[in-house]
Write a protein that holds these residues in place. Structure first.
Motif, PDB file in Angstrom:
ATOM      1  N   ASN A 106       0.717  -1.179   0.181  1.00  0.00           N
ATOM      2  CA  ASN A 106       0.010  -0.230  -0.022  1.00  0.00           C
ATOM      3  C   ASN A 106       0.778   1.311  -0.086  1.00  0.00           C
ATOM      4  O   ASN A 106       0.137   2.428   0.076  1.00  0.00           O
ATOM      5  CB  ASN A 106      -0.709   0.149   1.217  1.00  0.00           C
ATOM      6  CG  ASN A 106      -1.864  -1.207   1.006  1.00  0.00           C
ATOM      7  OD1 ASN A 106      -2.980  -1.602  -0.020  1.00  0.00           O
ATOM      8  ND2 ASN A 106      -2.932  -1.660   2.230  1.00  0.00           N
ATOM      9  N   ARG A 107       1.790   1.167   0.033  1.00  0.00           N
ATOM     10  CA  ARG A 107       3.098   2.352  -0.323  1.00  0.00           C
ATOM     11  C   ARG A 107       2.999   3.764  -1.022  1.00  0.00           C
ATOM     12  O   ARG A 107       2.825   2.632  -2.564  1.00  0.00           O
ATOM     13  CB  ARG A 107       3.740   1.450   0.229  1.00  0.00           C
ATOM     14  CG  ARG A 107       4.645   1.316   1.735  1.00  0.00           C
ATOM     15  CD  ARG A 107       6.734   1.326   1.764  1.00  0.00           C
ATOM     16  NE  ARG A 107       7.452   2.192   2.701  1.00  0.00           N
ATOM     17  CZ  ARG A 107       8.840   2.612   2.563  1.00  0.00           C
ATOM     18  NH1 ARG A 107       9.133   1.787   2.512  1.00  0.00           N
ATOM     19  NH2 ARG A 107       8.612   3.348   3.294  1.00  0.00           N
ATOM     20  N   ARG A 108       2.495   4.928  -0.630  1.00  0.00           N
ATOM     21  CA  ARG A 108       2.535   5.303  -1.964  1.00  0.00           C
ATOM     22  C   ARG A 108       2.862   7.054  -1.346  1.00  0.00           C
ATOM     23  O   ARG A 108       2.910   7.182  -0.925  1.00  0.00           O
ATOM     24  CB  ARG A 108       1.150   5.397  -2.562  1.00  0.00           C
ATOM     25  CG  ARG A 108       0.224   6.129  -1.566  1.00  0.00           C
ATOM     26  CD  ARG A 108      -1.053   5.785  -2.285  1.00  0.00           C
ATOM     27  NE  ARG A 108      -2.063   7.158  -1.245  1.00  0.00           N
ATOM     28  CZ  ARG A 108      -2.815   6.967  -0.488  1.00  0.00           C
ATOM     29  NH1 ARG A 108      -2.913   5.765   0.055  1.00  0.00           N
ATOM     30  NH2 ARG A 108      -3.022   7.650   0.062  1.00  0.00           N
ATOM     31  N   VAL A 109       2.707   7.644  -2.468  1.00  0.00           N
ATOM     32  CA  VAL A 109       3.151   9.758  -2.415  1.00  0.00           C
ATOM     33  C   VAL A 109       2.552  10.100  -2.946  1.00  0.00           C
ATOM     34  O   VAL A 109       2.047   9.075  -4.674  1.00  0.00           O
ATOM     35  CB  VAL A 109       4.906   9.698  -2.577  1.00  0.00           C
ATOM     36  CG1 VAL A 109       5.893   8.937  -1.570  1.00  0.00           C
ATOM     37  CG2 VAL A 109       4.896   9.534  -3.848  1.00  0.00           C
ATOM     38  N   ASP A 110       1.525  10.816  -2.690  1.00  0.00           N
ATOM     39  CA  ASP A 110       0.209  11.373  -3.041  1.00  0.00           C
ATOM     40  C   ASP A 110       0.996  13.078  -3.933  1.00  0.00           C
ATOM     41  O   ASP A 110       0.659  14.013  -4.281  1.00  0.00           O
ATOM     42  CB  ASP A 110      -0.910  11.826  -2.410  1.00  0.00           C
ATOM     43  CG  ASP A 110      -1.272  10.560  -2.156  1.00  0.00           C
ATOM     44  OD1 ASP A 110      -1.359   9.313  -2.656  1.00  0.00           O
ATOM     45  OD2 ASP A 110      -2.147  10.088  -0.621  1.00  0.00           O
ATOM     46  N   TYR A 111       2.443  13.060  -3.199  1.00  0.00           N
ATOM     47  CA  TYR A 111       3.197  14.261  -3.834  1.00  0.00           C
ATOM     48  C   TYR A 111       3.888  13.861  -4.766  1.00  0.00           C
ATOM     49  O   TYR A 111       4.891  12.910  -4.294  1.00  0.00           O
ATOM     50  CB  TYR A 111       3.482  15.110  -2.728  1.00  0.00           C
ATOM     51  CG  TYR A 111       2.212  15.275  -1.696  1.00  0.00           C
ATOM     52  CD1 TYR A 111       1.168  15.980  -2.027  1.00  0.00           C
ATOM     53  CD2 TYR A 111       2.188  14.428  -0.616  1.00  0.00           C
ATOM     54  CE1 TYR A 111       0.828  16.960  -1.157  1.00  0.00           C
ATOM     55  CE2 TYR A 111       0.985  15.071   0.016  1.00  0.00           C
ATOM     56  CZ  TYR A 111       0.630  15.702  -0.165  1.00  0.00           C
ATOM     57  OH  TYR A 111      -0.918  16.246   0.637  1.00  0.00           O
ATOM     58  N   ASN A 112       3.951  14.911  -5.913  1.00  0.00           N
ATOM     59  CA  ASN A 112       5.479  14.090  -6.662  1.00  0.00           C
ATOM     60  C   ASN A 112       5.924  15.279  -6.798  1.00  0.00           C
ATOM     61  O   ASN A 112       6.128  16.324  -6.584  1.00  0.00           O
ATOM     62  CB  ASN A 112       4.954  13.957  -8.331  1.00  0.00           C
ATOM     63  CG  ASN A 112       3.969  13.306  -8.502  1.00  0.00           C
ATOM     64  OD1 ASN A 112       4.013  11.657  -7.617  1.00  0.00           O
ATOM     65  ND2 ASN A 112       2.831  13.124  -9.257  1.00  0.00           N
ATOM     66  N   ALA A 113       7.559  14.706  -6.892  1.00  0.00           N
ATOM     67  CA  ALA A 113       8.690  15.714  -6.595  1.00  0.00           C
ATOM     68  C   ALA A 113       8.941  16.308  -8.205  1.00  0.00           C
ATOM     69  O   ALA A 113       9.286  15.185  -9.075  1.00  0.00           O
ATOM     70  CB  ALA A 113       9.969  14.873  -5.967  1.00  0.00           C
ATOM     71  N   THR A 114       9.490  17.671  -8.080  1.00  0.00           N
ATOM     72  CA  THR A 114      10.029  17.793  -9.145  1.00  0.00           C
ATOM     73  C   THR A 114      11.758  17.495  -9.500  1.00  0.00           C
ATOM     74  O   THR A 114      12.338  17.555  -8.376  1.00  0.00           O
ATOM     75  CB  THR A 114      10.297  18.990  -9.831  1.00  0.00           C
ATOM     76  OG1 THR A 114       8.866  19.943  -9.707  1.00  0.00           O
ATOM     77  CG2 THR A 114      10.768  19.632 -11.001  1.00  0.00           C
ATOM     78  N   PRO A 115      11.959  16.412 -10.992  1.00  0.00           N
ATOM     79  CA  PRO A 115      13.030  16.352 -10.822  1.00  0.00           C
ATOM     80  C   PRO A 115      14.302  17.281 -11.087  1.00  0.00           C
ATOM     81  O   PRO A 115      13.761  18.469 -11.772  1.00  0.00           O
ATOM     82  CB  PRO A 115      13.245  15.476 -12.098  1.00  0.00           C
ATOM     83  CG  PRO A 115      11.846  15.127 -12.806  1.00  0.00           C
ATOM     84  CD  PRO A 115      10.748  15.944 -11.788  1.00  0.00           C
ATOM     85  N   PHE A 116      15.328  17.233 -10.384  1.00  0.00           N
ATOM     86  CA  PHE A 116      16.406  18.342 -10.665  1.00  0.00           C
ATOM     87  C   PHE A 116      17.469  17.717 -10.886  1.00  0.00           C
ATOM     88  O   PHE A 116      17.829  16.587 -10.665  1.00  0.00           O
ATOM     89  CB  PHE A 116      16.458  19.027  -9.566  1.00  0.00           C
ATOM     90  CG  PHE A 116      15.346  20.372  -9.245  1.00  0.00           C
ATOM     91  CD1 PHE A 116      15.544  21.283 -10.268  1.00  0.00           C
ATOM     92  CD2 PHE A 116      14.309  19.580  -8.300  1.00  0.00           C
ATOM     93  CE1 PHE A 116      14.100  22.077 -10.074  1.00  0.00           C
ATOM     94  CE2 PHE A 116      13.176  20.764  -8.272  1.00  0.00           C
ATOM     95  CZ  PHE A 116      13.197  21.557  -9.038  1.00  0.00           C
ATOM     96  N   ASP A 117      18.743  18.174 -11.634  1.00  0.00           N
ATOM     97  CA  ASP A 117      20.061  17.594 -11.500  1.00  0.00           C
ATOM     98  C   ASP A 117      20.331  17.493 -10.405  1.00  0.00           C
ATOM     99  O   ASP A 117      20.060  18.385  -8.848  1.00  0.00           O
ATOM    100  CB  ASP A 117      21.216  17.919 -12.897  1.00  0.00           C
ATOM    101  CG  ASP A 117      21.003  19.743 -12.976  1.00  0.00           C
ATOM    102  OD1 ASP A 117      21.485  20.416 -11.014  1.00  0.00           O
ATOM    103  OD2 ASP A 117      21.117  20.247 -13.417  1.00  0.00           O
ATOM    104  N   SER A 118      22.230  16.912 -10.338  1.00  0.00           N
ATOM    105  CA  SER A 118      23.073  16.990  -9.835  1.00  0.00           C
ATOM    106  C   SER A 118      23.299  17.555  -9.347  1.00  0.00           C
ATOM    107  O   SER A 118      24.721  17.906  -8.298  1.00  0.00           O
ATOM    108  CB  SER A 118      23.519  15.677  -9.244  1.00  0.00           C
ATOM    109  OG  SER A 118      24.123  15.383 -10.776  1.00  0.00           O
TER     110      SER A 118
END
Length: 167
Positions: A106-118
């Motif tokens: 059931n693990r989930r995240v309801d907020y997506n993160a913006t991908p950034f470079d390193s």
């Protein structure tokens, strides 16, 4: 006749009370969602300050809404006091009939993160770039998001008049 009148009045009052209760629940859930976003922001900011980069979690996993994506983000921000519950929108949790989040399936995240470079501090370079975006449209005005500067907006507010979908 008097009994019928009393029953009709009580019915009308019950309907009004239910509407008020629903409105209050929706506002409380939105406030909880805003609090979750602020906590995610604080955890991510701590991560960036400590490591000088945004967590490098593959963005292609979000499209699959995978358990792996959820686990990677939960584990990345756990040292900063971010628990599994901070990743859950209470409205989504209610809509899904409150599955037990202690179960791995059931693990989930309801907020997506913006991908950034390193590169160092890339996540701070654009003040209006969202760090986290709620991926369901659970609240009036569309999904909530939190920007690099810590400001929380609805998607309607973020994109302006082009947001005709959320009238």
């Amino acid at each position: 006749m008097e009994l019928m009148t009393v029953m009709v009045i009580i019915s009308i009052l019950m309907v009004l009370l239910l509407r008020v209760t629903d409105t209050m629940r929706e506002r409380a859930e939105k406030a909880n969602c805003v609090s979750n976003l602020k906590n995610l922001y604080a955890g991510a900011a701590g991560y960036v300050m400590d490591r000088q980069q945004w967590p490098q979690i593959p963005g292609n996993l979000v499209q699959k809404n995978s358990k792996e994506y959820a686990a990677l983000w939960i584990d990345a921000l756990a040292p900063y006091g971010i628990s599994q519950s901070n990743w859950l929108c209470p409205t989504q949790q209610r809509n899904l009939k409150a599955p037990d989040m202690k179960e791995k399936e059931n693990r989930r995240v309801d907020y997506n993160a913006t991908p950034f470079d390193s590169r160092p501090y890339t996540a701070y370079q654009w003040p209006k770039q969202p760090w986290f975006v709620e991926h369901a449209s659970s609240h009036d005005g569309g999904p909530l998001l939190i920007q690099t500067n810590g400001k929380i907006l609805t998607l309607r507010e973020a994109i302006g008049p082009r947001a005709g979908r959320w009238k």
